[in-house]
Design an enzyme around this catalytic site. Structure first.
Site, mmCIF file in Angstrom:
data_model
loop_
_atom_site.group_PDB
_atom_site.id
_atom_site.type_symbol
_atom_site.label_atom_id
_atom_site.label_comp_id
_atom_site.label_asym_id
_atom_site.label_seq_id
_atom_site.Cartn_x
_atom_site.Cartn_y
_atom_site.Cartn_z
ATOM 1 C CB SER A 98 -1.006 -0.049 1.222
ATOM 2 O OG SER A 98 -1.779 1.118 1.089
ATOM 3 C CG ASP A 220 -7.157 -2.722 -3.449
ATOM 4 O OD1 ASP A 220 -7.461 -2.433 -2.608
ATOM 5 O OD2 ASP A 220 -5.854 -3.057 -3.796
ATOM 6 C CG HIS A 248 -5.312 -2.424 -0.190
ATOM 7 N ND1 HIS A 248 -4.900 -1.785 -1.494
ATOM 8 C CD2 HIS A 248 -4.923 -1.833 0.853
ATOM 9 C CE1 HIS A 248 -4.251 -0.900 -0.642
ATOM 10 N NE2 HIS A 248 -4.435 -0.347 0.301
#
Length: 284
Positions: A98, A220, A248
């Site tokens: 991320s 995601d 995610h």
């Protein structure tokens, strides 16, 4: 302990049980998270024989910030470099999930000698920093930060993050994921990062020299996997692997699949290097 300012910082990390002559695997985490994000994946990497570190990025996680340093991008980068120089001291395989992908790219471009390979997971690298949040009055920023650590917002964020996860698992992830928010300096560190402008690294992507593995959860809902294709096109030397039925944070939702891809990437590159060295020796 890491010293890069007037006062040393007691920095939190998970140190390896396995020592190796091979490049260590160093795990970062996402925005406002901690090394606990790797609670499922870390043991699998150690079981695979890798020297593995999980490091808390300055301003997040469980480092002792009683004497609060700046927590902007440059400070985060400098702190991690001092940590690397003090404890790791050799090129590493740097893993960033991320927003940790932005941290990893920023670090790899600025300190290429410290990074042998990159692994980016559901990378959040195209956002223009913290956007309008950087211009908020500090009183409003503190109100926003108070909301950020609230249980309902964290619970909803976890709901969006995962795919078809049972409620009790989402609740458990929420409780673990907000533990560091309860530290007394978390509010100040988070506001400092928000008002500093955050990460803007889109222009650095094409400057990455390291071989890179991109891992993406196909479902995601936080960062579209269309951006995975864009990132793959822009990185000079990258491979892309997607995990089906996954959101995610693959290393939490599908740790077996995510770690398998990481291990295969490292071992494949190692075999290629060994073969190249063997061919050079034969020619010599």
């Amino acid at each position: 302990m890491v010293s890069f300012a007037e006062n040393p910082i007691m920095s939190s990390c998970v140190k390896p049980l396995v020592q190796s002559k091979e490049p260590p695997v160093v795990l970062l985490h996402g925005f406002d998270s901690s090394c606990l994000e790797w609670r499922y994946g870390y043991p699998l990497l150690e079981e695979s024989g890798f020297e593995t570190w999980a490091v808390d990025i300055l301003g997040w996680g469980f480092s002792d910030l009683e004497n609060l340093p700046p927590c902007d991008v440059v400070s985060k980068r400098n702190h991690f470099y001092q940590f690397w120089k003090s404890y790791i001291r050799r090129p590493m395989i740097l893993v960033g999930p991320s927003l940790g992908s932005a941290v990893a790219i920023d670090f790899a471009v600025n300190y290429p000698e410290a990074v042998e390979k990159l692994i980016l997971i559901d990378a959040s690298v195209y956002a223009e920093g913290t956007g309008n949040l950087a211009t908020l009055p500090r009183s409003v920023a503190y109100a926003g930060v108070y909301l950020l650590k609230s249980l309902p917002l964290r619970l909803y964020a976890n709901y969006l993050t995962f795919t078809n996860m049972p409620l009790h698992t989402i609740l458990d992830g929420t409780n673990v994921g907000r533990l560091h928010c309860l530290l007394p300096w978390w509010d100040d560190a988070t506001v400092d990062f928000m008002t500093s402008g955050g990460y803007k690294i889109a222009s650095l992507i094409r400057k990455v020299k390291q071989k890179t593995l991109i891992i993406w959860g196909e479902n995601d809902r936080i960062v579209s996997n269309k951006l995975a294709v864009q990132l793959h096109c822009e990185l000079p030397d990258a491979v892309l692997r997607q995990i089906p039925d996954c959101g995610h944070i693959p290393h939490l939702e599908r740790p077996d699949s995510a770690i398998k891809l990481i291990v295969e990437f490292i071992q494949t590159e190692k075999k290629k290097l060994s073969k190249l060295v063997s061919q050079v020796s034969q020619v010599s």
